[in-house]
Design a protein around this motif. Structure first.
Motif, PDB file in Angstrom:
ATOM      1  N   LEU A  85       0.838  -1.205   0.000  1.00  0.00           N
ATOM      2  CA  LEU A  85       0.000   0.000   0.000  1.00  0.00           C
ATOM      3  C   LEU A  85       0.870   1.252   0.000  1.00  0.00           C
ATOM      4  N   ARG A  86       1.962   1.202   0.740  1.00  0.00           N
ATOM      5  CA  ARG A  86       2.879   2.333   0.749  1.00  0.00           C
ATOM      6  C   ARG A  86       3.506   2.529  -0.628  1.00  0.00           C
ATOM      7  N   ALA A  87       3.882   1.431  -1.286  1.00  0.00           N
ATOM      8  CA  ALA A  87       4.454   1.524  -2.631  1.00  0.00           C
ATOM      9  C   ALA A  87       3.458   2.149  -3.609  1.00  0.00           C
ATOM     10  N   LEU A  88       2.178   1.861  -3.420  1.00  0.00           N
ATOM     11  CA  LEU A  88       1.154   2.437  -4.279  1.00  0.00           C
ATOM     12  C   LEU A  88       0.995   3.934  -4.033  1.00  0.00           C
ATOM     13  N   LEU A  89       0.972   4.348  -2.770  1.00  0.00           N
ATOM     14  CA  LEU A  89       0.629   5.730  -2.424  1.00  0.00           C
ATOM     15  C   LEU A  89       1.813   6.694  -2.464  1.00  0.00           C
ATOM     16  N   MET A  90       3.025   6.226  -2.210  1.00  0.00           N
ATOM     17  CA  MET A  90       4.156   7.130  -2.063  1.00  0.00           C
ATOM     18  C   MET A  90       4.435   7.996  -3.297  1.00  0.00           C
ATOM     19  N   PRO A  91       4.378   7.472  -4.527  1.00  0.00           N
ATOM     20  CA  PRO A  91       4.600   8.354  -5.681  1.00  0.00           C
ATOM     21  C   PRO A  91       3.590   9.493  -5.751  1.00  0.00           C
ATOM     22  N   TRP A  92       2.362   9.240  -5.341  1.00  0.00           N
ATOM     23  CA  TRP A  92       1.344  10.306  -5.335  1.00  0.00           C
ATOM     24  C   TRP A  92       1.611  11.297  -4.210  1.00  0.00           C
ATOM     25  N   VAL A  93       2.096  10.803  -3.076  1.00  0.00           N
ATOM     26  CA  VAL A  93       2.458  11.698  -1.977  1.00  0.00           C
ATOM     27  C   VAL A  93       3.622  12.591  -2.400  1.00  0.00           C
ATOM     28  N   GLU A  94       4.606  12.013  -3.063  1.00  0.00           N
ATOM     29  CA  GLU A  94       5.764  12.783  -3.510  1.00  0.00           C
ATOM     30  C   GLU A  94       5.358  13.828  -4.552  1.00  0.00           C
ATOM     31  N   ALA A  95       4.408  13.473  -5.422  1.00  0.00           N
ATOM     32  CA  ALA A  95       3.920  14.440  -6.408  1.00  0.00           C
ATOM     33  C   ALA A  95       3.243  15.617  -5.721  1.00  0.00           C
ATOM     34  N   ALA A  96       2.482  15.328  -4.666  1.00  0.00           N
ATOM     35  CA  ALA A  96       1.826  16.404  -3.913  1.00  0.00           C
ATOM     36  C   ALA A  96       2.851  17.275  -3.200  1.00  0.00           C
ATOM     37  N   MET A  97       3.916  16.681  -2.691  1.00  0.00           N
ATOM     38  CA  MET A  97       4.972  17.443  -2.017  1.00  0.00           C
ATOM     39  C   MET A  97       5.700  18.355  -3.006  1.00  0.00           C
ATOM     40  N   VAL A 133      -3.719  17.584  -5.810  1.00  0.00           N
ATOM     41  CA  VAL A 133      -2.830  16.699  -6.559  1.00  0.00           C
ATOM     42  C   VAL A 133      -2.967  15.260  -6.072  1.00  0.00           C
ATOM     43  N   PHE A 134      -2.977  15.063  -4.758  1.00  0.00           N
ATOM     44  CA  PHE A 134      -3.062  13.710  -4.212  1.00  0.00           C
ATOM     45  C   PHE A 134      -4.417  13.073  -4.485  1.00  0.00           C
ATOM     46  N   THR A 135      -5.499  13.804  -4.211  1.00  0.00           N
ATOM     47  CA  THR A 135      -6.821  13.209  -4.365  1.00  0.00           C
ATOM     48  C   THR A 135      -7.155  12.909  -5.822  1.00  0.00           C
ATOM     49  N   GLU A 136      -6.721  13.760  -6.748  1.00  0.00           N
ATOM     50  CA  GLU A 136      -7.003  13.474  -8.157  1.00  0.00           C
ATOM     51  C   GLU A 136      -6.293  12.198  -8.608  1.00  0.00           C
ATOM     52  N   ALA A 137      -5.064  12.004  -8.164  1.00  0.00           N
ATOM     53  CA  ALA A 137      -4.322  10.802  -8.536  1.00  0.00           C
ATOM     54  C   ALA A 137      -4.988   9.548  -7.976  1.00  0.00           C
ATOM     55  N   VAL A 138      -5.399   9.602  -6.709  1.00  0.00           N
ATOM     56  CA  VAL A 138      -6.023   8.444  -6.066  1.00  0.00           C
ATOM     57  C   VAL A 138      -7.362   8.121  -6.725  1.00  0.00           C
ATOM     58  N   ILE A 139      -8.151   9.144  -7.003  1.00  0.00           N
ATOM     59  CA  ILE A 139      -9.466   8.930  -7.609  1.00  0.00           C
ATOM     60  C   ILE A 139      -9.334   8.387  -9.032  1.00  0.00           C
ATOM     61  N   SER A 140      -8.335   8.859  -9.776  1.00  0.00           N
ATOM     62  CA  SER A 140      -8.124   8.379 -11.143  1.00  0.00           C
ATOM     63  C   SER A 140      -7.756   6.900 -11.162  1.00  0.00           C
ATOM     64  N   ALA A 141      -7.253   6.386 -10.039  1.00  0.00           N
ATOM     65  CA  ALA A 141      -6.898   4.975  -9.942  1.00  0.00           C
ATOM     66  C   ALA A 141      -8.079   4.118  -9.496  1.00  0.00           C
ATOM     67  N   GLY A 142      -9.239   4.726  -9.277  1.00  0.00           N
ATOM     68  CA  GLY A 142     -10.429   3.977  -8.911  1.00  0.00           C
ATOM     69  C   GLY A 142     -10.654   3.811  -7.426  1.00  0.00           C
ATOM     70  N   MET A 143      -9.887   4.527  -6.608  1.00  0.00           N
ATOM     71  CA  MET A 143     -10.077   4.463  -5.156  1.00  0.00           C
ATOM     72  C   MET A 143     -10.891   5.670  -4.710  1.00  0.00           C
ATOM     73  N   GLU A 144     -11.367   5.652  -3.478  1.00  0.00           N
ATOM     74  CA  GLU A 144     -12.183   6.761  -2.985  1.00  0.00           C
ATOM     75  C   GLU A 144     -11.922   7.024  -1.516  1.00  0.00           C
ATOM     76  N   PHE A 145     -12.366   8.199  -1.074  1.00  0.00           N
ATOM     77  CA  PHE A 145     -12.130   8.629   0.297  1.00  0.00           C
ATOM     78  C   PHE A 145     -13.395   8.500   1.136  1.00  0.00           C
TER      79      PHE A 145
END
Length: 211
Positions: A85-97, A133-145
Motif C-alpha cells: 500500500l505504501r508503494a502504491l501511495l508514495m509516488p502520489w504523496v511525492e507528487a503532492a509534495m 494533486v493527491f486526491t485526483e491521482a487516487v481517484i483516477s486509480a479507482g479508489m475513494e475517500f
C-alpha cells in the motif's frame, strides 16, 4: 514526520484524507507500475498478487456462490500488505509534495495528513494544492475517500472554511466542531493544538479538477 509549529504570527491548517477499504480496492496495474518505479522486488509482488487471486466463494448459511476471482485488492493483514500500500501511495504523496513544497505530508497506512504553517494565504494555498494533486491521482486509480473522515482543521474558523470551499470535492455544507477531541474532529495523534476549529463535510468527487 515533522509538524509545523504554529506561532502567534502564523496560521496553520491541517487536512486529513482517509481511504475507504484501501486494501480491498488497490488497483493491481497501478501497484505494479509504482513498484517498477520504486525498484520493488517484482518476484515478491507477483507471488503476493497471485495468492490474493486464488478463487474463493462466499457462503451465507446453506447458500454458496460460484467461484469468485479478485481483480483488485491486496491481502489485508499479510506481512506485505502495508508495504504494498505504501508503494502504491508514495509516488502520489511525492507528487503532492513537489506541487506544494511548503506543505508537510504524513502518511500512516491509508491515512494522509497534509499540514502547512505560515501566512494565512501560504498555508491555505499549500494545503489546497497538495490535497488536489493527491486526491485526483487516487481517484483516477479507482479508489475513494471516506465521506465522514475527511476533515480540515485550522487556527481560525474562516481559514478552515476557505480551504474547504476551495476544494471542489467537498460539499458546500460544513459542520464546525470547535473541540478537536470531538468524534467528528481530528484525533489527538495529529498533535493539533487546543482551540483549533475542525470542519467536516460529505464528499462528492463529481467535479474534481486541478486548480
Amino acid at each position: 514526520r515533522s509538524t509545523p509549529k504554529p506561532s502567534s504570527a502564523a496560521s496553520d491548517v491541517y487536512k486529513r484524507q482517509d481511504l475507504v477499504k484501501a486494501f480491498e480496492r488497490v488497483p493491481h496495474w497501478w501497484l505494479v507500475r509504482h513498484a517498477v518505479q520504486l525498484d520493488y522486488p517484482l518476484i515478491v509482488l507477483r507471488l503476493s498478487l497471485a495468492s490474493y487471486k486464488l478463487v474463493r466463494t462466499v457462503m451465507v448459511g446453506p447458500v454458496c456462490s460460484a467461484l469468485i476471482l479478485a481483480v483488485r485488492g491486496i491481502t489485508a493483514g499479510s506481512v506485505l500488505a502495508t508495504i504494498e500500500l505504501r508503494a502504491l501511495l508514495m509516488p502520489w504523496v511525492e507528487a503532492a509534495m513537489q506541487a506544494a513544497p511548503m506543505a508537510c505530508l504524513s502518511l500512516y497506512v491509508d491515512d494522509l495528513t497534509i499540514e502547512a504553517a505560515g501566512s494565512a494565504a501560504t498555508a491555505q494555498r499549500s494545503v489546497i494544492r497538495a490535497t488536489m494533486v493527491f486526491t485526483e491521482a487516487v481517484i483516477s486509480a479507482g479508489m475513494e475517500f471516506s465521506p465522514s473522515k475527511n476533515v480540515c482543521l485550522a487556527s481560525k474558523d474562516a481559514l478552515a472554511r476557505r480551504v474547504v470551499a476551495a476544494l471542489p470535492h467537498l460539499a458546500a455544507s460544513v459542520a464546525a466542531h470547535p473541540d478537536p477531541s470531538s468524534p467528528a474532529g481530528f484525533s489527538s495523534s495529529l498533535g493539533a493544538p487546543a482551540g483549533r476549529t475542525v470542519l467536516s463535510a460529505p464528499v462528492s468527487y463529481t467535479h474534481l479538477t486541478l486548480p
